[in-house]
Design an enzyme around this catalytic site. Structure first.
Site, PDB file in Angstrom:
ATOM      1  N   LYS A 299       0.936   4.279  -2.893  1.00  0.00           N
ATOM      2  CA  LYS A 299       0.648   5.516  -2.411  1.00  0.00           C
ATOM      3  C   LYS A 299       1.579   6.537  -2.870  1.00  0.00           C
ATOM      4  O   LYS A 299       1.729   7.657  -3.128  1.00  0.00           O
ATOM      5  CB  LYS A 299       0.092   5.809  -1.254  1.00  0.00           C
ATOM      6  CG  LYS A 299      -1.059   4.838  -0.982  1.00  0.00           C
ATOM      7  CD  LYS A 299      -2.232   5.302  -1.687  1.00  0.00           C
ATOM      8  CE  LYS A 299      -3.597   5.001  -1.160  1.00  0.00           C
ATOM      9  NZ  LYS A 299      -4.386   5.423  -2.258  1.00  0.00           N
TER      10      LYS A 299
ATOM     11  N   TYR B  16       0.851  -1.291  -0.065  1.00  0.00           N
ATOM     12  CA  TYR B  16      -0.107   0.042   0.016  1.00  0.00           C
ATOM     13  C   TYR B  16       0.622   1.180   0.076  1.00  0.00           C
ATOM     14  O   TYR B  16       0.531   2.167  -0.791  1.00  0.00           O
ATOM     15  CB  TYR B  16      -0.947  -0.151   1.193  1.00  0.00           C
ATOM     16  CG  TYR B  16      -1.769   1.168   1.464  1.00  0.00           C
ATOM     17  CD1 TYR B  16      -3.271   0.940   0.780  1.00  0.00           C
ATOM     18  CD2 TYR B  16      -1.750   2.152   2.279  1.00  0.00           C
ATOM     19  CE1 TYR B  16      -4.104   2.077   0.904  1.00  0.00           C
ATOM     20  CE2 TYR B  16      -2.501   3.108   2.635  1.00  0.00           C
ATOM     21  CZ  TYR B  16      -3.837   3.183   1.720  1.00  0.00           C
ATOM     22  OH  TYR B  16      -4.812   4.000   1.711  1.00  0.00           O
TER      23      TYR B  16
END
Ligand code: NAP
Length: 255
Positions: free
Chosen positions: A160, A156
């Site tokens: 991002k 993640y």
């Protein structure tokens, strides 16, 4: 812009069936945009569409897996046919598959990169031609404070951080055509995504948010509307000289 105004611009918000995406879709509709509500399951978009229509706005539900190139292209084609060419794209769709690196599978890594980063790339690719033709566009990507690194989120946080680089590159490539590209990077926001994390940890959501709030300078966790208003700013006409930026909306300094 009123509902009958033919100049009403069109916004696409992905992952808008709930959470931050739903609040962002509703906010952009209040700002005068006709909003295409994208999510995996078209039926799941109904509540967001209903909220917008009850408020006098115009919305279209589109079932689309943003990580699939054909579905992204077909979804945008549907928007063009039903609402008109997209002028604003909010890449918000997301999933989490948290695990420490020694347990994370390649599938968990790829799935998260696939939705957040590849999905944003595919949707930007499908929308940019319409924005370039119109010589006006706004691309807003949903990053996260996790881009700075976060335990159990190597997939993640990489996605991002990658979104921030994609944002800056799109700002450089598309700026000459009147298209800006920016990131909103939320801190802790109370949604089903963070509720699922609390459940995995075996604590109540109230306990989870309460613990988090003590570490946030403004002493509260965020609401989806806190993020929607930041997106609304980047989508405005007067934000046209702001491009390639990352705005952390986290109740305190980040970055
Ligand atoms: P959420 O409540 O889980 O909503 C995400 C939505 O995206 C869901 O409706 C989900 O559908 C949809 N989605 C998942 N995969 C998709 C795909 N391949 N194509 C289209 N739609 C897809 O999450 P949220 O908390 O509102 O988060 C929204 C965004 O903000 C995410 O990018 C997230 O990473 C980011 N963010 C959230 C926080 C936070 O604290 N909540 C903080 C920083 C950043 P399904 O339900 O069917 O999976």
């Amino acid at each position: 812009m009123s509902e009958t105004n033919p100049a009403r611009k069109v916004a696409v918000v992905t992952g808008a069936a709930r959470g931050i995406g739903a609040a962002t879709a509703a906010r952009l509709a209040r700002d005068g945009f006709a909003v295409a509500v994208f999510d995996l399951d078209e039926a799941a978009c109904a509540s967001t569409v209903e909220i917008i229509e009850k408020d006098g706005g115009r919305a279209l539900a589109v079932g689309c897996d943003v990580s699939d190139p054909e579905q992204a292209e077909a979804g945008v084609a549907e928007v063009v046919a039903e609402l008109g060419a997209p002028a604003v794209l909010v890449n918000n769709a997301g999933i989490i598959r948290d695990n420490l690196i020694f347990k994370m599978t390649p599938q968990e890594f790829d799935a998260v990169i696939g939705v957040h980063l590849r999905g944003a790339f595919l949707m930007a690719k499908a929308c940019q031609k319409h924005m370039v033709d119109a010589k006006w566009g706004r691309i807003i990507n949903m990053s996260s404070a996790a881009a700075l690194g976060n335990r159990g989120q190597s997939n993640y946080s990489s996605a991002k951080a990658g979104l921030q680089a994609l944002t800056k590159t799109l700002a450089i490539e598309l700026g000459p055509f009147g298209v800006t590209s920016n990131c909103v990077a939320p801190g802790f926001i109370a949604t089903e995504m963070t509720a699922a994390t609390a459940e995995r940890m075996g604590i109540t959501f109230e306990e989870f948010t309460g613990r988090y709030a003590t570490s946030i300078p403004v002493r509260r966790v965020g609401a989806p509307e806190d993020i929607a208003q930041a997106v609304s700013y980047f989508a405005r006409e007067e934000a046209g000289f702001v491009s390639g930026q990352v705005l952390y909306v986290a109740g305190g300094p980040k970055g």
